[in-house]
Design a protein around this motif. Structure first.
Motif, PDB file in Angstrom:
ATOM      1  N   SER A  60       0.943  -1.260   0.149  1.00  0.00           N
ATOM      2  CA  SER A  60      -0.027  -0.004   0.007  1.00  0.00           C
ATOM      3  C   SER A  60       0.889   1.142  -0.019  1.00  0.00           C
ATOM      4  O   SER A  60       0.643   2.373  -0.600  1.00  0.00           O
ATOM      5  CB  SER A  60      -0.937  -0.144   1.270  1.00  0.00           C
ATOM      6  N   GLU A  61       1.959   1.223   0.732  1.00  0.00           N
ATOM      7  CA  GLU A  61       2.778   2.406   0.723  1.00  0.00           C
ATOM      8  C   GLU A  61       3.540   2.466  -0.318  1.00  0.00           C
ATOM      9  O   GLU A  61       3.792   3.712  -0.999  1.00  0.00           O
ATOM     10  CB  GLU A  61       3.935   2.018   1.927  1.00  0.00           C
ATOM     11  N   SER A  64       1.052   4.024  -2.679  1.00  0.00           N
ATOM     12  CA  SER A  64       1.081   5.661  -2.637  1.00  0.00           C
ATOM     13  C   SER A  64       2.171   6.386  -2.839  1.00  0.00           C
ATOM     14  O   SER A  64       1.997   7.545  -3.594  1.00  0.00           O
ATOM     15  CB  SER A  64       0.711   5.777  -1.163  1.00  0.00           C
ATOM     16  N   ALA A  65       3.335   5.716  -2.994  1.00  0.00           N
ATOM     17  CA  ALA A  65       4.429   6.326  -3.124  1.00  0.00           C
ATOM     18  C   ALA A  65       4.709   6.405  -4.802  1.00  0.00           C
ATOM     19  O   ALA A  65       5.642   7.165  -5.398  1.00  0.00           O
ATOM     20  CB  ALA A  65       5.610   5.894  -2.877  1.00  0.00           C
ATOM     21  N   LEU A  72      -2.831  -1.271  -8.449  1.00  0.00           N
ATOM     22  CA  LEU A  72      -3.859  -1.178  -7.296  1.00  0.00           C
ATOM     23  C   LEU A  72      -4.836  -2.357  -7.191  1.00  0.00           C
ATOM     24  O   LEU A  72      -5.247  -2.449  -6.240  1.00  0.00           O
ATOM     25  CB  LEU A  72      -5.158   0.048  -7.906  1.00  0.00           C
TER      26      LEU A  72
END
Length: 108
Positions: A60-61, A64-65, A72
């Protein structure tokens, strides 16, 4: 997520061992029947749940980065797997607590 029958077999062997001890059989005979270590099986299962949650968090990180190698769909699938494994572990804990209370409330 696949269910590992090895851990279930270990738990069943431990329960059989405890039942043999209660029936008055020597501990060596009870250990020969299964010899599984319940606490080790439980610790392994908890570690697997923790690892699944950490992987989902890391993925997830990474998404996001904006890292290119993470999409996704994979993030959402891993988050759901981690959530499901955690829910299963909570249910196991609830059953263990319930069994503990049942044993503690037994009249001797």
């Amino acid at each position: 997520m696949s269910i590992e029958t090895r851990n279930i077999d270990q738990m069943l062997a431990e329960l059989r061992s405890a039942a043999a001890i209660v029936q008055g059989k020597p501990a060596s005979q009870a250990d020969a029947a299964g010899g599984a270590d319940f606490s080790q099986a439980l610790k392994t299962a908890i570690d697997q749940v923790s690892q699944a949650q950490q992987q989902a968090q890391q993925m997830s990180e990474d998404f996001s980065a904006g890292k290119n190698n993470v999409n996704l769909q994979d993030v959402m699938i891993n988050l759901q797997k981690a959530s499901q494994s955690f829910q299963q572990m909570v249910q196991v804990r609830n059953r263990l607590v319930s069994a503990y209370h049942d044993i503690m409330n037994m009249q001797v």
